[in-house]
Design a protein around this motif. Structure first.
Motif, PDB file in Angstrom:
ATOM      1  N   TYR A  26      19.132  21.500 -22.302  1.00 18.46           N
ATOM      2  CA  TYR A  26      19.716  21.009 -20.955  1.00 18.46           C
ATOM      3  C   TYR A  26      21.052  20.837 -20.882  1.00 18.46           C
ATOM      4  O   TYR A  26      21.738  20.294 -21.837  1.00 18.46           O
ATOM      5  N   PHE A  27      21.918  21.635 -19.851  1.00 22.75           N
ATOM      6  CA  PHE A  27      23.301  21.370 -19.682  1.00 22.75           C
ATOM      7  C   PHE A  27      23.634  20.761 -18.452  1.00 22.75           C
ATOM      8  O   PHE A  27      23.147  21.179 -17.262  1.00 22.75           O
ATOM      9  N   CYS A  28      24.603  19.931 -18.461  1.00 20.05           N
ATOM     10  CA  CYS A  28      25.216  19.652 -17.145  1.00 20.05           C
ATOM     11  C   CYS A  28      26.580  20.324 -16.928  1.00 20.05           C
ATOM     12  O   CYS A  28      27.340  20.645 -17.959  1.00 20.05           O
ATOM     13  N   ALA A  29      26.919  20.861 -15.874  1.00 12.27           N
ATOM     14  CA  ALA A  29      28.054  21.805 -15.471  1.00 12.27           C
ATOM     15  C   ALA A  29      28.905  21.138 -14.412  1.00 12.27           C
ATOM     16  O   ALA A  29      28.433  21.449 -13.058  1.00 12.27           O
ATOM     17  N   PRO A  30      29.924  20.516 -14.402  1.00 11.19           N
ATOM     18  CA  PRO A  30      30.779  19.994 -13.193  1.00 11.19           C
ATOM     19  C   PRO A  30      31.451  21.132 -12.733  1.00 11.19           C
ATOM     20  O   PRO A  30      32.058  21.835 -13.601  1.00 11.19           O
ATOM     21  N   ARG A  31      31.722  20.840 -11.703  1.00 14.95           N
ATOM     22  CA  ARG A  31      32.817  22.075 -11.072  1.00 14.95           C
ATOM     23  C   ARG A  31      34.036  21.027 -10.332  1.00 14.95           C
ATOM     24  O   ARG A  31      33.627  20.448  -9.503  1.00 14.95           O
ATOM     25  N   GLN A  32      35.176  21.538 -10.722  1.00 14.49           N
ATOM     26  CA  GLN A  32      36.356  20.865  -9.993  1.00 14.49           C
ATOM     27  C   GLN A  32      36.551  21.395  -8.260  1.00 14.49           C
ATOM     28  O   GLN A  32      36.440  22.491  -8.153  1.00 14.49           O
ATOM     29  N   ALA A  33      36.890  20.632  -7.426  1.00 14.28           N
ATOM     30  CA  ALA A  33      37.004  20.878  -6.190  1.00 14.28           C
ATOM     31  C   ALA A  33      38.085  22.014  -6.137  1.00 14.28           C
ATOM     32  O   ALA A  33      39.216  22.005  -6.619  1.00 14.28           O
ATOM     33  N   GLY A  34      37.685  23.050  -5.354  1.00 13.45           N
ATOM     34  CA  GLY A  34      38.483  24.414  -5.055  1.00 13.45           C
ATOM     35  C   GLY A  34      38.314  25.394  -6.157  1.00 13.45           C
ATOM     36  O   GLY A  34      39.169  26.299  -6.062  1.00 13.45           O
ATOM     37  N   PHE A  35      37.677  25.223  -7.201  1.00 13.72           N
ATOM     38  CA  PHE A  35      37.444  25.880  -8.277  1.00 13.72           C
ATOM     39  C   PHE A  35      36.139  26.360  -8.424  1.00 13.72           C
ATOM     40  O   PHE A  35      35.190  25.493  -8.198  1.00 13.72           O
ATOM     41  N   GLN A  36      35.437  27.842  -8.592  1.00 16.29           N
ATOM     42  CA  GLN A  36      34.412  28.080  -8.877  1.00 16.29           C
ATOM     43  C   GLN A  36      33.681  27.921 -10.103  1.00 16.29           C
ATOM     44  O   GLN A  36      32.607  27.995 -10.504  1.00 16.29           O
ATOM     45  N   LYS A  37      34.819  27.648 -11.137  1.00 15.69           N
ATOM     46  CA  LYS A  37      34.572  27.813 -12.613  1.00 15.69           C
ATOM     47  C   LYS A  37      33.584  26.577 -13.010  1.00 15.69           C
ATOM     48  O   LYS A  37      33.713  25.551 -12.391  1.00 15.69           O
ATOM     49  N   LEU A  38      32.613  26.854 -13.770  1.00 21.34           N
ATOM     50  CA  LEU A  38      31.751  25.475 -14.249  1.00 21.34           C
ATOM     51  C   LEU A  38      32.005  25.409 -15.705  1.00 21.34           C
ATOM     52  O   LEU A  38      32.178  26.315 -16.496  1.00 21.34           O
ATOM     53  N   VAL A  39      32.327  24.076 -16.127  1.00 21.17           N
ATOM     54  CA  VAL A  39      32.355  23.499 -17.436  1.00 21.17           C
ATOM     55  C   VAL A  39      31.148  22.913 -18.101  1.00 21.17           C
ATOM     56  O   VAL A  39      30.476  22.306 -17.514  1.00 21.17           O
ATOM     57  N   PHE A  40      30.674  23.816 -19.061  1.00 21.75           N
ATOM     58  CA  PHE A  40      29.513  23.211 -19.612  1.00 21.75           C
ATOM     59  C   PHE A  40      29.734  22.488 -20.975  1.00 21.75           C
ATOM     60  O   PHE A  40      30.717  22.575 -21.671  1.00 21.75           O
ATOM     61  N   GLY A  41      28.883  21.547 -21.154  1.00 22.82           N
ATOM     62  CA  GLY A  41      28.904  20.641 -22.343  1.00 22.82           C
ATOM     63  C   GLY A  41      27.916  21.245 -23.491  1.00 22.82           C
ATOM     64  O   GLY A  41      27.616  22.468 -23.208  1.00 22.82           O
ATOM     65  N   THR A  42      27.881  20.577 -24.441  1.00 25.34           N
ATOM     66  CA  THR A  42      27.214  21.276 -25.596  1.00 25.34           C
ATOM     67  C   THR A  42      25.838  21.497 -25.368  1.00 25.34           C
ATOM     68  O   THR A  42      25.151  22.426 -25.984  1.00 25.34           O
ATOM     69  N   GLY A  43      25.061  20.682 -24.478  1.00 20.21           N
ATOM     70  CA  GLY A  43      23.770  20.832 -24.234  1.00 20.21           C
ATOM     71  C   GLY A  43      22.910  19.690 -24.969  1.00 20.21           C
ATOM     72  O   GLY A  43      23.388  19.093 -25.996  1.00 20.21           O
ATOM     73  N   THR A  44      21.796  19.406 -24.631  1.00 21.74           N
ATOM     74  CA  THR A  44      20.967  18.440 -25.086  1.00 21.74           C
ATOM     75  C   THR A  44      19.431  19.183 -25.467  1.00 21.74           C
ATOM     76  O   THR A  44      19.188  19.717 -24.431  1.00 21.74           O
ATOM     77  N   ARG A  45      18.921  19.187 -26.666  1.00 23.24           N
ATOM     78  CA  ARG A  45      17.696  19.841 -26.802  1.00 23.24           C
ATOM     79  C   ARG A  45      16.605  18.670 -26.378  1.00 23.24           C
ATOM     80  O   ARG A  45      16.737  17.666 -27.034  1.00 23.24           O
ATOM     81  N   LEU A  46      15.713  19.074 -25.493  1.00 22.72           N
ATOM     82  CA  LEU A  46      14.502  18.318 -25.276  1.00 22.72           C
ATOM     83  C   LEU A  46      13.361  18.866 -25.947  1.00 22.72           C
ATOM     84  O   LEU A  46      12.887  19.976 -25.826  1.00 22.72           O
ATOM     85  N   LEU A  47      12.731  18.189 -26.752  1.00 23.66           N
ATOM     86  CA  LEU A  47      11.485  18.492 -27.617  1.00 23.66           C
ATOM     87  C   LEU A  47      10.428  17.722 -26.957  1.00 23.66           C
ATOM     88  O   LEU A  47      10.300  16.295 -26.961  1.00 23.66           O
TER      89      LEU A  47
END
Lengths: 112, 113
Positions: free
Chosen positions: A88-109
């Motif tokens: 699972y990744f969270c991806a914030p986006r800065q106002a006015g920009f369409q780019k998403l920045v991803f973290g490393t992720g968390t593996r859920l088992l």
């Protein structure tokens, strides 16, 4: 620039438990946040999103909480099922920009 | 079929060769993105495009070239492949708007030997 971190790289739960996946972000200008689920061998899939003017949003079995004061997001999955096993990744986006920045992720088992 | 498709799904190439990864979307989304995914790094943005003929660098653009002559296509070219470019590459697209998620393709697994 934006950095996104996750508190727990791997989360192991039993089927039926509730899961909480956390995410910290650094850019206070982020105004839109998306959670993605990535199953093995597949591209990320949208789960739920939240705008910065909200602090909680609920979907089917999932809830996202946003705390802008401490720049923290969490994804709660109710009654976790084996099919929820993924990264699972969270991806914030800065106002006015369409780019998403991803973290490393968390593996859920999820164990049956 | 509607959606976003990448080709090829798997590619093995030799160091120094040029290779192009293709991405095609049928939604007429304005924005398209290329990410690479390596273990321990999550998804890192290589290039993105706001519209046809408009492209911009992301976090890790070195060694890559993109073009966008048509809205629906966004090819990524490695002009001279290196082993460090071995990765899984994802293309994504999104509509213009304040709260619009990006939709991802299935990925291309590239191995440079």
């Amino acid at each position: 620039g934006e950095s996104v971190g996750l508190h727990l790289p791997t989360l192991s739960v039993q089927e039926g438990d509730n899961s909480i996946i956390n995410c910290a972000y650094s850019n206070s200008a982020s105004d839109y946040f998306i959670w993605y689920k990535q199953e093995s061998g597949k591209g990320p899939q949208f789960i739920i999103d939240i705008r910065s003017n909200m602090d909680k949003r609920q979907g089917q079995r999932v809830t996202v909480l946003l705390n802008k004061t401490v720049k923290h997001l969490s994804l709660q999955i109710a009654a976790t099922q084996p099919g929820d096993s993924a990264v699972y990744f969270c991806a914030p986006r800065q106002a006015g920009f369409q780019k998403l920045v991803f973290g490393t992720g968390t593996r859920l088992l999820v164990s049956p | 079929d509607a959606g976003i498709t990448q080709s090829p799904r798997y590619k093995i190439t030799e160091t120094g060769r040029q290779v192009t990864l293709m991405c095609h979307q049928t939604w007429s989304h304005s924005y398209m993105f290329w990410y690479r995914q390596d273990l321990g790094h999550g998804l890192r943005l290589i290039y993105y495009s706001a519209a046809a003929d408009i492209t911009d660098k992301g976090e890790v653009p070195d060694g890559y070239v993109v073009s966008r002559s048509k809205t629906e296509n966004f090819p990524l070219t490695l002009e001279s492949a290196t082993r460090s470019q071995t990765s899984v590459y994802f293309c994504a697209s999104s509509a213009t708007g304040t709260n619009t998620e990006a939709f991802f393709g299935q990925g291309t697994r590239l191995t440079v030997v």
